[in-house]
Design an enzyme around this catalytic site. Structure first.
Site, short mmCIF file in Angstrom:
data_model
loop_
_atom_site.label_atom_id
_atom_site.label_comp_id
_atom_site.label_asym_id
_atom_site.label_seq_id
_atom_site.Cartn_x
_atom_site.Cartn_y
_atom_site.Cartn_z
N PRO A 25 1.36 16.53 11.29
CG PRO A 25 2.93 17.97 12.27
CD PRO A 25 2.26 16.64 12.44
CB VAL A 26 1.74 18.30 5.74
CG1 VAL A 26 1.00 16.99 5.73
CG2 VAL A 26 0.77 19.47 5.73
CG ASP A 27 5.95 20.71 10.09
OD1 ASP A 27 5.33 19.63 10.20
OD2 ASP A 27 7.04 20.92 10.64
CD GLN A 28 9.93 19.19 8.82
OE1 GLN A 28 11.00 19.35 8.23
NE2 GLN A 28 9.54 19.98 9.81
CE LYS A 79 -1.83 1.73 4.01
NZ LYS A 79 -1.51 3.17 4.14
CG ASN A 80 2.44 2.75 3.57
OD1 ASN A 80 1.25 3.03 3.36
ND2 ASN A 80 2.95 2.64 4.78
NE ARG A 102 -7.16 4.21 5.62
CZ ARG A 102 -6.24 4.77 6.41
NH1 ARG A 102 -6.48 4.99 7.67
NH2 ARG A 102 -5.07 5.13 5.91
CG ASP A 137 2.78 1.48 9.48
OD1 ASP A 137 2.35 2.28 10.32
OD2 ASP A 137 2.90 1.74 8.27
NE ARG A 154 -0.39 12.03 7.54
CZ ARG A 154 0.14 13.21 7.72
NH1 ARG A 154 -0.56 14.18 8.24
NH2 ARG A 154 1.40 13.44 7.42
C1 UD1 Z 1 4.07 6.97 6.53
C2 UD1 Z 1 3.26 5.72 6.26
C3 UD1 Z 1 2.65 5.20 7.55
C4 UD1 Z 1 3.73 5.00 8.61
C5 UD1 Z 1 4.59 6.25 8.75
C6 UD1 Z 1 5.79 6.06 9.67
C7 UD1 Z 1 2.47 6.06 4.00
C8 UD1 Z 1 1.33 6.37 3.10
N1 UD1 Z 1 2.21 6.06 5.31
O1 UD1 Z 1 3.18 7.94 7.05
O2 UD1 Z 1 2.01 3.95 7.27
O3 UD1 Z 1 3.13 4.72 9.86
O4 UD1 Z 1 5.09 6.67 7.47
O5 UD1 Z 1 6.58 5.02 9.20
O6 UD1 Z 1 3.57 5.81 3.56
N2 UD1 Z 1 5.85 14.80 10.81
C9 UD1 Z 1 5.86 16.15 11.07
N3 UD1 Z 1 5.78 17.01 10.01
C10 UD1 Z 1 5.71 16.58 8.72
C11 UD1 Z 1 5.70 15.21 8.47
C12 UD1 Z 1 5.78 14.33 9.53
O7 UD1 Z 1 5.92 16.57 12.23
O8 UD1 Z 1 5.64 17.42 7.82
C13 UD1 Z 1 5.95 13.83 11.94
C14 UD1 Z 1 4.69 13.00 12.09
O9 UD1 Z 1 3.74 13.65 12.87
C15 UD1 Z 1 5.24 11.75 12.75
C16 UD1 Z 1 6.64 11.61 12.12
O10 UD1 Z 1 6.96 12.89 11.62
O11 UD1 Z 1 5.38 11.93 14.13
C17 UD1 Z 1 6.72 10.60 11.00
O12 UD1 Z 1 5.67 10.80 10.08
P1 UD1 Z 1 5.76 10.42 8.55
O13 UD1 Z 1 6.96 9.57 8.30
O14 UD1 Z 1 5.62 11.66 7.75
O15 UD1 Z 1 4.46 9.55 8.36
P2 UD1 Z 1 3.62 9.47 7.07
O16 UD1 Z 1 4.53 9.72 5.90
O17 UD1 Z 1 2.38 10.25 7.19
#
Ligand code: UD1
Length: 419
Positions: free
Chosen positions: A122-125, A22-23, A396, A304, A92
């Site tokens: 969040p998606v700030d990064q 999926k990912n 999902r 996961d 998301r």
């Molecule tokens: C992806 C996977 C999800 C998995 C996760 C961690 C997909 C579709 N989903 O989710 O199954 O559980 O990786 O391995 O691939 N963060 C920020 N700001 C950002 C982005 C992330 O603070 O802009 C934080 C998140 O809140 C979290 C951490 O960074 O605490 C890791 O998140 P991230 O690796 O981004 O997870 P996803 O990519 O959403």
């Protein structure tokens, strides 16, 4: 709302074919937006999240044909750059269209994903990285509104390891002017698979799978073919189920080289595991030994897989300490596991799981995708009947899970019903 009814307490035996990841499928489908040529994908799992992504791509104007595990995507006719709230809020990962849309069309409007059950996320990064590449970004009416005549290569150091963040920036960088370097990049195998698909489309990427990814932008990408990698989390979930319930399983179509941390933990728990080519054979002849796990970015133990391993610890010999370092609210399965008789104490981001000789079936509620998988494992081990409500979470991310468990001799039945 569908439920899963499980008669637990029986060992599992048989063979299961692992589906596509999926990912990996989600970002690769979004990568199709980067070019006007057709992207032919194989091994695309039939899951709810994939269906949502296809719906989103169609909404943007892409043509999508699906035939079993094959998807033919053509983004030549994309006429909209807006990912609307009603689609993004259910998944998301929709944020993954931001980089490709902005890179190819110079603009994008993507609804902010908002909160989700397992934490803030969040998606700030993603935004910070795109801004470093010259994008003008604002938040308007709940949407990320991004504009750039052409993105420019940049050096980006992310504050934390983010999987979809790395993917979004890597995709955007393929069409940028000059070289982009992403430092502190996620090393997840799904990032590597996405990079392979992008390279097949004509992108120039080096370092995927390391924490430094360099992308040299090109003028345009072209259509390509790609086979999506095997789902290491689905594979790990089935192995964990058999390690907890006892028995023997052969997985086919797996990629064991991407699963070291999970395989090591299951061996530590007492399972015998042999991996050769795309096969993994696991046999478990004893009550599991409790194991300690600490989630962290790849190649460490995946967040996961945390709920599934915790379910195993619930019936193990000894006490296991489970520490979650990625998401701040990823212990929601604990209350449900306790309903099955598990002995778990949470202290901040750590759960101390004292193994019980047995669990007993009960009605429980799925709260998120991987939490549901943990509950299924606990239900398979528990004596008597376990009914898991809200299994849309499971749908999902797991393809035909009850059918696959049935192949192992589990008594699992989907109960289709109203709310
Ligand atoms: C992806 C996977 C999800 C998995 C996760 C961690 C997909 C579709 N989903 O989710 O199954 O559980 O990786 O391995 O691939 N963060 C920020 N700001 C950002 C982005 C992330 O603070 O802009 C934080 C998140 O809140 C979290 C951490 O960074 O605490 C890791 O998140 P991230 O690796 O981004 O997870 P996803 O990519 O959403």
């Amino acid at each position: 709302m569908d439920k899963l009814r499980i008669e637990g307490g029986r060992p599992l035996r048989g063979e299961v074919a692992v589906s596509g990841a999926k990912n990996a499928a989600l970002p690769i489908l979004c990568a199709g937006l980067l070019c006007a040529g057709p992207l032919a994908l194989g091994n695309v799992p039939q899951l709810h999240d994939v269906a949502t992504t296809l719906k989103l791509l169609r909404r943007l104007g892409a043509t999508v044909e699906r035939d079993g595990e094959r998807v033919l995507l053509d983004a030549a006719g994309v006429g909209s750059v807006e990912a609307p709230y009603e689609l993004v809020r259910t998944m998301r990962a929709s944020i993954l269209v931001l980089g490709p849309l902005l890179a190819r069309f110079g603009e994008a409007r993507v609804s902010l994903p908002g909160g989700c059950a397992i934490g803030q996320r969040p998606v700030d990064q993603h935004i910070k990285g795109l801004q470093a590449m010259g994008a003008q970004i604002s938040i308007e009416h709940g949407y990320v509104v991004a504009k750039a005549s052409r993105l420019a290569g940049a050096r980006i150091v992310t504050d934390m390891v983010t999987v979809t963040g790395t993917e979004n920036l890597m995709m955007a960088a393929t069409l940028a002017d000059g070289e982009t370097v992403i430092e502190n990049a996620a090393r997840e195998p799904e990032v590597v698979d996405l990079a392979a698909a992008l390279v097949a489309m004509g992108a120039r990427i080096e370092g995927a799978g390391t924490d430094r990814i360099a992308v040299r932008g090109v003028g345009r990408l072209h259509g390509a073919e790609h086979r999506v990698m095997a789902d290491r989390i689905e594979a790990g979930t089935f192995l964990c189920a058999v390690a907890a319930a006892g028995g023997e399983i052969t997985l086919t179509g797996a990629q064991p080289a991407t699963m070291d941390a999970t395989l090591d933990k299951l061996r530590e728990a007492g399972a015998t595991i042999e991996a050769a080519g795309d096969h993994i054979r696991l046999s478990m002849k004893r009550r599991p030994r409790a194991v300690n796990v600490r989630t962290a970015p790849y190649p460490a133990f995946a967040t996961d897989m945390q709920a599934q391993l915790m379910a195993l610890d619930c019936i193990a010999e000894g006490t296991g300490v489970v520490t979650e370092t990625i998401f701040e609210n990823r212990f929601m399965h604990v209350l449900e596991l306790q309903r099955l008789g598990a002995d778990i104490v949470i202290e901040g981001s750590t759960a101390v799981v004292r193994g019980m000789p047995k669990l007993s079936g009960a009605a429980v509620m799925a709260t998120d995708l991987r939490a549901s998988a943990g509950l299924v494992i606990a239900g398979l081990v528990a004596e008597g009947q376990t009914v898991i409500d809200r299994i849309y979470h499971l749908d999902r991310g797991y393809e035909r899970m009850e059918a696959k468990l049935g192949q192992l001799g589990a008594r699992v039945e989907r109960v289709t019903g109203s709310p």
